[in-house]
Design a protein around this motif. Structure first.
Motif, PDB file in Angstrom:
ATOM      1  N   GLY A 190       0.770  -1.246   0.000  1.00  0.00           N
ATOM      2  CA  GLY A 190       0.000   0.000   0.000  1.00  0.00           C
ATOM      3  C   GLY A 190       0.794   1.285   0.000  1.00  0.00           C
ATOM      4  O   GLY A 190       0.214   2.371   0.012  1.00  0.00           O
ATOM      5  N   LYS A 191       2.129   1.186  -0.051  1.00  0.00           N
ATOM      6  CA  LYS A 191       2.939   2.402  -0.035  1.00  0.00           C
ATOM      7  C   LYS A 191       4.036   2.352  -1.095  1.00  0.00           C
ATOM      8  O   LYS A 191       4.585   1.280  -1.387  1.00  0.00           O
ATOM      9  N   THR A 192       4.342   3.520  -1.657  1.00  0.00           N
ATOM     10  CA  THR A 192       5.411   3.564  -2.655  1.00  0.00           C
ATOM     11  C   THR A 192       6.759   3.276  -2.000  1.00  0.00           C
ATOM     12  O   THR A 192       6.960   3.534  -0.818  1.00  0.00           O
ATOM     13  N   LYS A 220       0.447 -10.593   7.877  1.00  0.00           N
ATOM     14  CA  LYS A 220       1.042 -10.270   9.181  1.00  0.00           C
ATOM     15  C   LYS A 220       2.445 -10.811   9.357  1.00  0.00           C
ATOM     16  O   LYS A 220       3.316 -10.167   9.903  1.00  0.00           O
ATOM     17  N   ASN A 221       2.655 -12.047   8.915  1.00  0.00           N
ATOM     18  CA  ASN A 221       3.925 -12.689   9.261  1.00  0.00           C
ATOM     19  C   ASN A 221       5.074 -12.486   8.262  1.00  0.00           C
ATOM     20  O   ASN A 221       6.008 -13.258   8.236  1.00  0.00           O
ATOM     21  N   VAL A 222       4.964 -11.462   7.413  1.00  0.00           N
ATOM     22  CA  VAL A 222       6.084 -11.190   6.503  1.00  0.00           C
ATOM     23  C   VAL A 222       7.242 -10.597   7.305  1.00  0.00           C
ATOM     24  O   VAL A 222       7.112  -9.555   7.933  1.00  0.00           O
ATOM     25  N   GLU A 223       8.349 -11.307   7.266  1.00  0.00           N
ATOM     26  CA  GLU A 223       9.503 -10.872   8.037  1.00  0.00           C
ATOM     27  C   GLU A 223      10.217  -9.698   7.370  1.00  0.00           C
ATOM     28  O   GLU A 223      10.329  -9.643   6.153  1.00  0.00           O
ATOM     29  N   LYS A 224      10.712  -8.816   8.185  1.00  0.00           N
ATOM     30  CA  LYS A 224      11.498  -7.697   7.671  1.00  0.00           C
ATOM     31  C   LYS A 224      12.975  -8.072   7.671  1.00  0.00           C
ATOM     32  O   LYS A 224      13.438  -8.806   8.534  1.00  0.00           O
ATOM     33  N   ILE A 225      13.716  -7.541   6.700  1.00  0.00           N
ATOM     34  CA  ILE A 225      15.167  -7.681   6.710  1.00  0.00           C
ATOM     35  C   ILE A 225      15.716  -6.490   7.475  1.00  0.00           C
ATOM     36  O   ILE A 225      15.356  -5.345   7.187  1.00  0.00           O
ATOM     37  N   LEU A 277      22.000   0.161   3.464  1.00  0.00           N
ATOM     38  CA  LEU A 277      21.890   1.205   4.466  1.00  0.00           C
ATOM     39  C   LEU A 277      21.512   2.538   3.823  1.00  0.00           C
ATOM     40  O   LEU A 277      20.644   3.266   4.307  1.00  0.00           O
ATOM     41  N   THR A 278      22.172   2.813   2.711  1.00  0.00           N
ATOM     42  CA  THR A 278      21.865   4.036   1.971  1.00  0.00           C
ATOM     43  C   THR A 278      20.398   4.064   1.570  1.00  0.00           C
ATOM     44  O   THR A 278      19.714   5.077   1.738  1.00  0.00           O
ATOM     45  N   LEU A 305      12.787   3.886   4.940  1.00  0.00           N
ATOM     46  CA  LEU A 305      12.096   2.597   4.899  1.00  0.00           C
ATOM     47  C   LEU A 305      12.388   1.811   6.177  1.00  0.00           C
ATOM     48  O   LEU A 305      13.430   1.985   6.800  1.00  0.00           O
ATOM     49  N   ASP A 306      11.490   0.936   6.570  1.00  0.00           N
ATOM     50  CA  ASP A 306      11.710   0.177   7.807  1.00  0.00           C
ATOM     51  C   ASP A 306      12.018  -1.300   7.540  1.00  0.00           C
ATOM     52  O   ASP A 306      12.071  -2.105   8.460  1.00  0.00           O
ATOM     53  N   ASP A 307      12.185  -1.637   6.262  1.00  0.00           N
ATOM     54  CA  ASP A 307      12.483  -3.024   5.894  1.00  0.00           C
ATOM     55  C   ASP A 307      13.487  -2.977   4.745  1.00  0.00           C
ATOM     56  O   ASP A 307      13.204  -2.419   3.680  1.00  0.00           O
TER      57      ASP A 307
END
Lengths: 270, 270, 270, 270
Positions: free
Chosen positions: B66-68, C96-101, C111-112, C119-121
């Motif tokens: 839902g987000k770019t 819900k259970n999609v893991e973030k890197i 990192l850049t 972004l949070d993932d």
């Protein structure tokens, strides 16, 4: 790819123009460019400034022995009144008593300019938003005009209406009808219009317009108007419908609308 | 820098859109984009094609949960009638009996297109010059609209005149006068216009216009018209007077004039 | 003006490519483009992903009956493993259970990317910074290659060194010396290189390189290298010295350096 | 969007520079720009021309009372030897006895230039392909440098090798290691290099290089070399991986490779 940049403040030392991308071996002279700068300065009711200006280019690069080199052309149009402006427009030293302009004019970019650029003197804004910049464009445009002449492409223009006063007949249509089978050259429209102080073709219309200008002047008012630009000799297939930013109509609208004070553009019969 | 490219033939497999340069974390959904595609397809007298189309985007990239993402967005708008066009529009195999279009229509890009691109079938030209391409632009534009909403900037439009029939009153001016101190949102104009089959605000005007369309239809004719677009919430200082190609008026004129069939643009009272 | 945009996440539904500005009537087929996509996927030690990919384009527009129309070409390269990625890459719904890197890799844009785009993932960043995007460029580039073939211009390349292992002789110079008066076609270099798993011309060099790769692999390391690209049939006068941004060397350096992992470009003998 | 164009022939009246897009209220002086032009002219073995030049800008626009206005900046760098070149470089009149250059030099753009632009005098080509144009870029670049200073971003450079003679130690790495926790400013590298006639940091290296230059000179030969450019204070996230033409490495490679005589660019350890 042809491109150009202009620089210069209205009362600065000079307008600077760089025109990039024209081919080599195009014949062009200072006289040719100056003749178009003079046409810009003609006309009824032109102020004192226009007379001081008597603009002329100094060719700095891109032309040797009367022909382009393929390298970028650059021109200066000097401010003939620069002597009287040095103190107010110096690039370095601020003279203490230089007055700031602080009252923005309605209908101008004054307020927008000082807001956008965070300026404390409206002069800093109006010096560039001024229509004086169009002199630089005439110089750049005259190179394009010279180039188009080589292909038999010609652009001419005249004033269609001023203060709501239109000609009795549609001059352009007549011209086209009468010349459909002859070689009609749009530039002839400009030559005809240049004979009139208000650049109309119809003499009767001219008298009415000048009277209306005189009345408006007394009231401290100005008049709007419209002009017709015609191109002849244009080959089929300029521009393209394949992508939104290649449409010829759109490019034309962009160029015309970028001229100070122009607020509308119509193609064909609009 | 925001930029976009579209691709796709009118009866091809799909329109393709890539929109580049929007920031990350902008909320956008397929529903939002589709709602604007539906608005494009509404209106009195829309042909069969419009009904077949019922355009909807397939989001291929640039959006996650839902987000770019900051990466380019890409969309397809599939041709729902593709099944019936495969033979005529196949990218590889030419079926023997595919008929060529050979009579160019006046007022269209047909003749120009086949001359410019050296084509032997007018279909090869009209497939891209068709106004169907504007569906791709609506999809691209709806991303821009979503982005502007974040800043409280709103754009709305309505039909001002059709076949020379104007509203009794200048609706826009009224709206502005009545709302100068309230938060007037230009989008409300679109919502109001969407209630009308011909996108006018004035009900009396609507009846007159529909009657005129019916008459024109009987005569095999079409009608021209004009529309008003209004933006609210726009901050001071968009665009710039510092260089000819940065002028906001010029950019607007370019965008509007690049829409098929638009032949004139006026800013303010023109 | 030729231009292109690509879009698409590494594990998204598809890569999207729009190529704009090529002329009409250029013969091009899906097979031709696919053959170049296959060349991209060949090579020693290619991972599982490469095998899953077996990239192929779907031509969506710009080509009819085997020839370009002058309108923009668009392609999709579908992700053959999309089924397994829908949940993790859905454009709308977040399972819900999609893991973030959350651990950025050194030497990557991780990192850049998350800093720049807030972004949070890390997945949101690596999906676009991935070298998978080069598949889209191969598709776009193969249209350019097809176009250049019409002018007898040919581009070929091979790996010069890997892990510091160079060929015994300078293959290119030999080739040029031996072919100065014959019609040497740079593409023949690619054909020769394609026979080798590591795209070198010298068989002895190949063995040494593969041994070195095996050792590096055991140590969990990777090897750098260099490649030579040669163009033949190029006419005099491409590019221009008249303005800094028109220099051919500069354009080439830009294009090559924009490829993921390329960190150096030399022209001629550098 | 920041952009610039330069114009001017090597022995023409002046180089012209227009720099567009810098914000208002940036402090900049003629002295600042001139100091960078002087740095360009320093160095061992500089010819007579360099001494005649003693380049200095004339600020024509964009700056008032020491600060930018937001409008385009324009500069002239006059040719101090113009008096002696008027006849040979006049933009209009061709003096009969002006000799043409007819022997193209190897390794220069001479042959390419006259072929590309269909010129009958090599002078018409070399006047623009000359490295004299880099003076215009130094002027433009010094505005960018001034702008970056406001953000604490600093760029410095020094000669790494000349004629194959490298320093004993890797000066840059040392500097970084010793300054990791201090505020190391890349400009300090330039200050250090400016003390050397050949812009190296290592004094022992300098002696060896000057000896090698002397030998080469006797043989009528020249020497190649390499330089290191370092930027400090650069924020995370400049450039972008989202589209091929936005990659910072690619942009840097383009700019550096557009400098006359540069034939290779490496990023990081290349």
């Amino acid at each position: 790819m042809i491109r150009f940049l202009t620089a210069g403040e209205s009362h600065g030392k000079a307008l600077t123009i760089i025109v990039d991308g024209f081919p080599s071996n195009l014949k062009i002279t200072k006289d040719y460019i100056d003749s178009h700068l003079r046409r810009r300065q003609a006309g009824y009711g032109r102020g004192l400034r226009m007379k001081i200006e008597s603009d002329a280019v100094e060719i700095l690069s891109g032309v040797r022995f009367g022909k382009t080199l393929g390298s970028p052309l650059s021109f200066l149009i000097r401010n003939n009144d620069w002597e009287n402006w040095i103190e107010r427009m110096d690039h370095e030293t601020k003279t203490k008593n230089v007055e700031k302009i602080s009252i923005p004019r309605p209908g101008h970019a004054d307020l927008t300019g000082i807001s956008k650029f965070n300026l404390d003197d409206i002069r800093n804004s109006i010096e560039r938003s001024s229509a004086r910049e169009t002199a630089a464009r005439v110089a750049a445009g005259s190179v394009a005009r010279r180039f188009l002449e080589e292909f038999g492409i010609s652009v001419g223009s005249y004033v269609e209406s001023l203060g709501g006063i239109y000609p009795e007949n549609d001059f352009t249509l007549d011209l086209f009808d009468n010349n459909l089978n002859k070689k009609f050259n749009a530039w002839s429209l400009s030559l005809e219009a240049d004979k009139s102080d208000v650049r109309v073709i119809d003499k009767y219309q001219e008298t009415k317009i000048i009277n209306k200008i005189k009345k408006a002047k007394k009231l401290g008012d100005t008049l709007g108007g419209s002009f017709i630009a015609v191109a002849t000799g244009v080959p089929v297939g300029l521009g393209s419908f394949t992508q939104y930013d290649l449409k010829l109509n759109a490019e034309i609208a962009h160029s015309i609308m970028s001229i100070n004070a122009v607020k509308g553009v119509e193609i064909g019969s609009g």
